[in-house]
Write an enzyme that holds these catalytic residues in place. Structure first.
Site, PDB file in Angstrom:
ATOM      1  N   LYS A  93       2.424   5.206   1.027  1.00 19.62           N
ATOM      2  CA  LYS A  93       2.783   5.076   3.121  1.00 19.62           C
ATOM      3  C   LYS A  93       2.247   6.707   2.795  1.00 19.62           C
ATOM      4  CE  LYS A  93       5.910   5.305   6.873  1.00 19.62           C
ATOM      5  NZ  LYS A  93       6.015   6.456   7.433  1.00 19.62           N
ATOM      6  N   ARG A 115       4.980  -4.155  17.436  1.00 23.92           N
ATOM      7  CA  ARG A 115       5.737  -4.026  16.488  1.00 23.92           C
ATOM      8  C   ARG A 115       6.314  -5.327  16.091  1.00 23.92           C
ATOM      9  NH1 ARG A 115       7.940   0.846  14.631  1.00 23.92           N
ATOM     10  NH2 ARG A 115       7.748   1.678  16.952  1.00 23.92           N
ATOM     11  N   GLU A 136      -4.673   6.876   7.554  1.00 23.30           N
ATOM     12  CA  GLU A 136      -3.987   7.885   7.828  1.00 23.30           C
ATOM     13  C   GLU A 136      -5.018   9.151   7.315  1.00 23.30           C
ATOM     14  OE1 GLU A 136      -0.835   7.328   9.240  1.00 23.30           O
ATOM     15  OE2 GLU A 136       0.137   8.483   8.527  1.00 23.30           O
ATOM     16  N   LYS A 177       7.312  -1.430   7.140  1.00 22.11           N
ATOM     17  CA  LYS A 177       7.092   0.481   5.912  1.00 22.11           C
ATOM     18  C   LYS A 177       8.462   0.487   4.748  1.00 22.11           C
ATOM     19  CE  LYS A 177       8.709   2.002  10.192  1.00 22.11           C
ATOM     20  NZ  LYS A 177       9.090   3.655  11.500  1.00 22.11           N
ATOM     21  N   PHE A 196      -7.423   1.761   6.050  1.00 23.99           N
ATOM     22  CA  PHE A 196      -6.204   0.278   5.648  1.00 23.99           C
ATOM     23  C   PHE A 196      -6.597  -0.405   6.985  1.00 23.99           C
ATOM     24  CE2 PHE A 196      -3.410   3.405   8.004  1.00 23.99           C
ATOM     25  CZ  PHE A 196      -3.331   2.394   9.389  1.00 23.99           C
ATOM     26  N   ARG A 249      -1.440   9.054  12.429  1.00 19.67           N
ATOM     27  CA  ARG A 249      -2.226   7.866  12.231  1.00 19.67           C
ATOM     28  C   ARG A 249      -4.169   8.258  12.840  1.00 19.67           C
ATOM     29  NH1 ARG A 249      -0.074   1.955  13.034  1.00 19.67           N
ATOM     30  NH2 ARG A 249      -1.622   0.806  12.574  1.00 19.67           N
ATOM     31  N   GLU A 260       0.569  -1.460  -0.173  1.00 20.50           N
ATOM     32  CA  GLU A 260      -0.542   0.123   0.061  1.00 20.50           C
ATOM     33  C   GLU A 260       0.900   0.575  -0.058  1.00 20.50           C
ATOM     34  OE1 GLU A 260      -2.458  -0.508   3.069  1.00 20.50           O
ATOM     35  OE2 GLU A 260      -3.357  -2.720   2.569  1.00 20.50           O
TER      36      GLU A 260
HETATM   37  P1  AMP Z   1       6.265   5.048  11.053  1.00 21.63           P
HETATM   38  O1  AMP Z   1       5.670   6.682  11.924  1.00 21.63           O
HETATM   39  O2  AMP Z   1       7.458   5.748  10.706  1.00 21.63           O
HETATM   40  O3  AMP Z   1       6.845   3.828  12.228  1.00 21.63           O
HETATM   41  O4  AMP Z   1       5.953   4.879   9.813  1.00 21.63           O
HETATM   42  C1  AMP Z   1       4.720   4.251  10.287  1.00 21.63           C
HETATM   43  C2  AMP Z   1       3.042   4.690  10.134  1.00 21.63           C
HETATM   44  O5  AMP Z   1       3.035   5.228   8.539  1.00 21.63           O
HETATM   45  C3  AMP Z   1       1.682   3.644  10.576  1.00 21.63           C
HETATM   46  O6  AMP Z   1       1.475   4.355  12.325  1.00 21.63           O
HETATM   47  C4  AMP Z   1       0.752   4.891   9.921  1.00 21.63           C
HETATM   48  O7  AMP Z   1       0.758   6.359  10.935  1.00 21.63           O
HETATM   49  C5  AMP Z   1       1.510   5.388   8.490  1.00 21.63           C
HETATM   50  N1  AMP Z   1       0.954   4.442   7.175  1.00 21.63           N
HETATM   51  C6  AMP Z   1       0.387   5.663   6.300  1.00 21.63           C
HETATM   52  N2  AMP Z   1       0.377   4.581   4.980  1.00 21.63           N
HETATM   53  C7  AMP Z   1      -0.260   3.707   6.020  1.00 21.63           C
HETATM   54  C8  AMP Z   1      -0.763   2.801   5.374  1.00 21.63           C
HETATM   55  N3  AMP Z   1      -1.152   2.293   3.940  1.00 21.63           N
HETATM   56  N4  AMP Z   1      -0.322   1.333   6.284  1.00 21.63           N
HETATM   57  C9  AMP Z   1      -0.471   1.550   7.277  1.00 21.63           C
HETATM   58  N5  AMP Z   1      -0.058   2.726   7.531  1.00 21.63           N
HETATM   59  C10 AMP Z   1       0.176   3.260   6.967  1.00 21.63           C
END
Ligand code: AMP
Length: 567
Positions: free
Chosen positions: A252, A419, A302, A425, A343, A257, A250
């Site tokens: 990102k 986690r 998101e 990601k 999502f 969130r 998907e």
């Molecule tokens: P990070 O904040 O760098 O740990 O990346 C994870 C975050 O990406 C999640 O907590 C979401 O807020 C965000 N995110 C954006 N797009 C998506 C998606 N398609 N699925 C899940 N999380 C997503």
């Protein structure tokens, strides 16, 4: 229960830095803790309610200083000067109470119920005379407190308990107290905590030693739950190795969130920090009612900001101000609208979906969400086992100005608060960290009066370790972005120690920074220093438990070395 008993527990917990010893002390305490005293568990984490409840104590140092002064008969200036020399307001209260107790002989018995009762009134107060009422509620507690009790009442009030207890320590203590430390049960207890965000509710069950009952705990609509967290991978290939083939990929999105709860006509929105932000996003409430089918559900999404005129997506920092905004909601909503990218789904029409596969949950999302670009859409997705197709999708995501891609295991359940390798990601190599401000230094010249350099720390277990100082990326003026003035105002109530121009503060303010390089350094307690760190955004949505850990710093340091050798 007598508050003295709890204060003594705090004392013995702070007498050791060893986690195992702390767990041991706590486990003995839990064995004896009766169900009627279960709310003491909140106090152990410095709270007055379960984590999901938004009502926090929120008392300033100034107010506590006034109450100490009233309770001990020592004037406020003297309290402040004691504070400057001792550096810990709790210790000041302890010392001044000791002096007072030599003259007065009164002794009320203070109970944990009374402490909770008064502290729980604090966030309820509003309007005229609030400050005085708050001071008298605190004074009442301090007047009946022994020295050691005053120490912990004050530390609880200012949110700086210093006993080194985390939720996971309480979890392990429960495990030792009621299940002889059987490791296989640790996860069950943690799952129950993640689902309910209520330690006392979990305690009620474990105390009866009914491990099976824990998995029956349900998510509840309207009560925020912890989100599932993502791990990092460097390449699509590595991503497939972790989540398996085929996988869902998907976009990102670079927003924040948002967990969306709906029951009947009621919609509630929560951040990953479990804060209720429903009032701040009226348009989102509207979209949910109009464009999502179903009587009751919990969606994971998101929210991404975009420019209302050009329709261009904006990076997180531009919409972060909406999260905390309490006034002019409509104005800012028109300037900085958000699009919801749905999502995942955790609950639908009376049934929890946590145990269902991602494939099934994701399919349901696509059935119930009616896509309305720039309002609400289900996240852009492909399901594939082909690395070339996955790479092309990743490239397209970057071209579309998104951060990268998420790769998801199609068979995985939704694991709140964890986690694990269900969700990965992938974004281009970028040197950025989320860190917490733990100190600062007042500036000189045109910056005098403002804190203009900030000490940053990463996380290591219960501790925060310094990793550098940042003074760039801020604006001189308030309306141009995050300014020194704004940050100084945020920091002032958090100051715990002040020496010359330097201050130490409670770890509360999370910031995103970029940097050029990580170096080994004896100057900072983490053993590392960031070269050329630059502030990019405040992250009010990120909890302290999710900031960059020392392990991640070490890993990035090692990667950086490898890149020099082979890159
Ligand atoms: P990070 O904040 O760098 O740990 O990346 C994870 C975050 O990406 C999640 O907590 C979401 O807020 C965000 N995110 C954006 N797009 C998506 C998606 N398609 N699925 C899940 N999380 C997503």
């Amino acid at each position: 229960m007598r508050y003295l008993k709890l204060a003594e527990l705090y004392e013995s917990l702070s007498s050791t830095t060893k986690r195992l010893e702390k767990t041991d002390i706590l486990s003995k305490f839990l064995k004896e803790l009766s169900e009627s005293d279960r709310d003491v568990l909140y106090l152990l984490l410095g709270d007055i309610y379960p984590e999901y409840n938004e009502k926090k104590i929120g008392i300033s140092n100034q107010l506590v200083i006034k109450a100490i002064s009233k309770a001990t008969g020592v004037n406020s200036d003297k309290v402040v000067s004691e504070w400057k020399s001792i550096g810990d307001l709790g210790k000041v209260a302890e010392k001044l109470t000791k002096n007072k107790k030599q003259i007065t002989l009164q002794s009320h018995i203070l109970t944990t119920e009374k402490v909770l009762e008064n502290m729980r009134k604090l966030p309820e107060l509003e309007g005229k005379g609030t400050v005085d009422k708050k001071i008298s509620l605190i004074t009442e507690l301090l007047t009946s407190a022994s020295p050691v009790e005053s120490l912990y009442i004050v530390r609880t009030l200012i949110g700086d308990l210093r006993i080194g207890i985390k939720e996971s320590t309480i979890r392990d203590a429960m495990l030792n107290a009621f299940f002889e430390g059987r490791k296989e049960f640790a996860e069950k207890i943690q799952d129950a905590i993640n689902k309910t965000n209520d330690l006392a509710e979990v305690f009620d069950i474990v105390k009866k030693r009914k491990i099976g009952e824990l998995s029956k705990l349900k998510v509840e609509i309207g009560k925020p739950i912890k989100v599932m967290l993502a791990q990092k991978a460097k390449t699509i290939k590595e991503g497939f190795e972790i989540v398996g083939k085929p996988a869902a990929l998907e976009y990102k999105y670079d927003g924040f969130r948002l967990l969306i709860h709906k029951k009947g006509n009621d919609v509630a929105l929560f951040t990953r920090r479990l804060e209720n932000v429903t009032k701040q996003f009226p348009e989102v409430v509207d979209y949910i009612k109009k464009y999502v089918k179903g009587d009751s559900f919990i969606l994971d999404s998101e929210a991404v900001g975009f420019d209302s005129k050009t329709k261009e997506y904006k990076p997180f920092q531009s919409i972060s101000q909406r999260i905390k905004r309490k006034y002019d909601i409509e104005k800012i909503q028109n300037e900085l609208p958000v699009e919801l990218n749905i999502f995942d789904i955790l609950f639908y029409n009376g049934k929890s979906l946590l145990e269902e596969s991602f494939a099934k949950r994701s399919k349901l999302v696509r059935e119930i969400v009616k896509n309305q670009p720039y309002k609400i859409i289900s996240s852009k997705q492909i399901i594939t086992d082909d690395e070339k197709k996955a790479e092309a999708f990743y490239k397209q995501a970057l071209k579309d100005n998104q951060e990268g891609v998420m790769m998801k295991n199609l068979d995985a359940p939704y694991d709140p608060g964890k986690r694990v390798g269900n969700m990965i990601k992938i974004k281009p190599e970028e040197r950025d960290f989320d860190l917490v401000i733990t100190g600062g230094e007042y500036g000189t010249g045109k910056r005098s009066g403002w804190i203009s350099s900030f000490i940053l720390s990463c996380r290591s277990g219960d501790k925060f370790l310094e990793i550098g100082k940042v003074g760039t990326g801020f604006k001189e003026k308030k309306d141009e972005g995050v300014s020194f003035e704004e940050l100084t105002e945020k920091i002032k109530p958090l100051i715990t120690e002040e020496k010359g121009k330097e201050v130490k503060i409670k770890p509360k303010i999370v910031v995103a920074v970029t940097y050029q390089e990580i170096q080994k350094s004896p100057t900072y307690s983490s053993g590392f220093a960031l070269r050329f760190p630059r502030f990019t955004a405040l992250r009010p949505d990120k909890p302290l438990s999710e900031i960059t850990s020392l392990k991640e710093v070490e890993k990035d340091f090692e990667n950086q070395k490898r890149n020099w050798q082979y890159g």
